[in-house]
Design an enzyme around this catalytic site. Structure first.
Site, mmCIF file in Angstrom:
data_model
loop_
_atom_site.group_PDB
_atom_site.id
_atom_site.type_symbol
_atom_site.label_atom_id
_atom_site.label_comp_id
_atom_site.label_asym_id
_atom_site.label_seq_id
_atom_site.Cartn_x
_atom_site.Cartn_y
_atom_site.Cartn_z
ATOM 1 N N GLN A 1 0.859 -1.309 0.074
ATOM 2 C CA GLN A 1 0.059 -0.121 -0.068
ATOM 3 C C GLN A 1 0.819 1.106 0.021
ATOM 4 O O GLN A 1 1.463 1.865 1.035
ATOM 5 C CB GLN A 1 -0.896 -0.108 1.353
ATOM 6 C CG GLN A 1 -2.050 1.079 1.102
ATOM 7 C CD GLN A 1 -3.039 0.929 2.520
ATOM 8 O OE1 GLN A 1 -2.634 0.257 3.187
ATOM 9 N NE2 GLN A 1 -3.943 1.785 2.523
ATOM 10 N N VAL B 1 0.319 4.396 -0.295
ATOM 11 C CA VAL B 1 -0.052 5.708 0.312
ATOM 12 C C VAL B 1 -1.063 5.029 1.481
ATOM 13 O O VAL B 1 -1.735 4.301 1.117
ATOM 14 C CB VAL B 1 -0.834 6.651 -0.513
ATOM 15 C CG1 VAL B 1 -1.494 7.814 0.286
ATOM 16 C CG2 VAL B 1 -0.013 7.201 -1.441
ATOM 17 N N HIS C 1 -7.612 3.080 -0.618
ATOM 18 C CA HIS C 1 -7.573 3.361 -2.090
ATOM 19 C C HIS C 1 -7.935 1.897 -2.938
ATOM 20 O O HIS C 1 -7.395 0.957 -2.629
ATOM 21 C CB HIS C 1 -6.833 4.285 -2.493
ATOM 22 C CG HIS C 1 -5.185 3.544 -2.484
ATOM 23 N ND1 HIS C 1 -4.526 3.576 -1.319
ATOM 24 C CD2 HIS C 1 -4.628 3.270 -3.623
ATOM 25 C CE1 HIS C 1 -3.298 3.247 -1.520
ATOM 26 N NE2 HIS C 1 -3.197 2.737 -2.763
ATOM 27 N N HIS D 1 -7.838 0.828 -6.905
ATOM 28 C CA HIS D 1 -7.617 1.036 -8.382
ATOM 29 C C HIS D 1 -8.725 0.457 -8.916
ATOM 30 O O HIS D 1 -8.951 -0.763 -8.959
ATOM 31 C CB HIS D 1 -6.235 0.236 -8.436
ATOM 32 C CG HIS D 1 -5.017 0.440 -7.790
ATOM 33 N ND1 HIS D 1 -4.065 1.399 -7.968
ATOM 34 C CD2 HIS D 1 -4.643 0.147 -6.441
ATOM 35 C CE1 HIS D 1 -3.217 1.578 -7.039
ATOM 36 N NE2 HIS D 1 -3.479 0.856 -5.891
#
Length: 140
Positions: A91, A93, A97, A99
């Site tokens: 990961q 960041v 999130h 994709h």
């Protein structure tokens, strides 16, 4: 969170190519796309992993991911999409999130994310299924 890149994008203090947003989520282009049109979908609330996401945000978040998957295909003429999420390992960041990557037949994306393996036997597979099921509280 001040030192989180995605929180800074959400706040507007770091520029991004925003695709769409809702009250709960923001979608923007990945600056290092697998293929052009690769979108990241993030919750506005700073959470690191899926396990940290408020259960009340599951439907709005994944509903938005679903909409973006359709939009990537329709808007880019893609044959499909690849939807993926890392939690902790890989990961890049530390903000949840997803994709959404446009796919076309023959695009060359094979084995990109992980190698495959096999269970030694049905018994070994059953053991893994049992261990995960037990960690879930025996629900299956």
């Amino acid at each position: 969170m001040a030192d989180c890149l995605f929180c800074s994008i959400i706040a507007g203090s770091v520029p991004a190519f925003e695709v769409a947003s809702t009250d709960e989520c923001v979608a923007f282009l990945d600056i290092r796309p697998v293929f052009k049109g690769h979108v990241l979908v993030v919750p506005r609330a700073h959470v690191v992993t899926l396990a940290d996401l408020d259960p009340g945000l599951l439907s709005p978040f994944f509903g938005f991911v679903q909409q973006l998957s359709r939009a990537v295909e329709a808007g880019l003429g893609a044959g499909g999409s690849f939807v993926a999420m890392n939690n902790k390992v890989s990961q890049s960041v530390a903000h949840l999130h997803v994709h959404v990557v446009p796919r076309t037949k023959g695009d060359g994306l094979r084995g990109f994310f992980w190698p495959r393996t096999k269970y030694e036997s049905d018994e070994e597979a059953a053991s893994y299924a049992s261990r995960v099921g037990n960690a879930l509280g025996g629900h299956s």
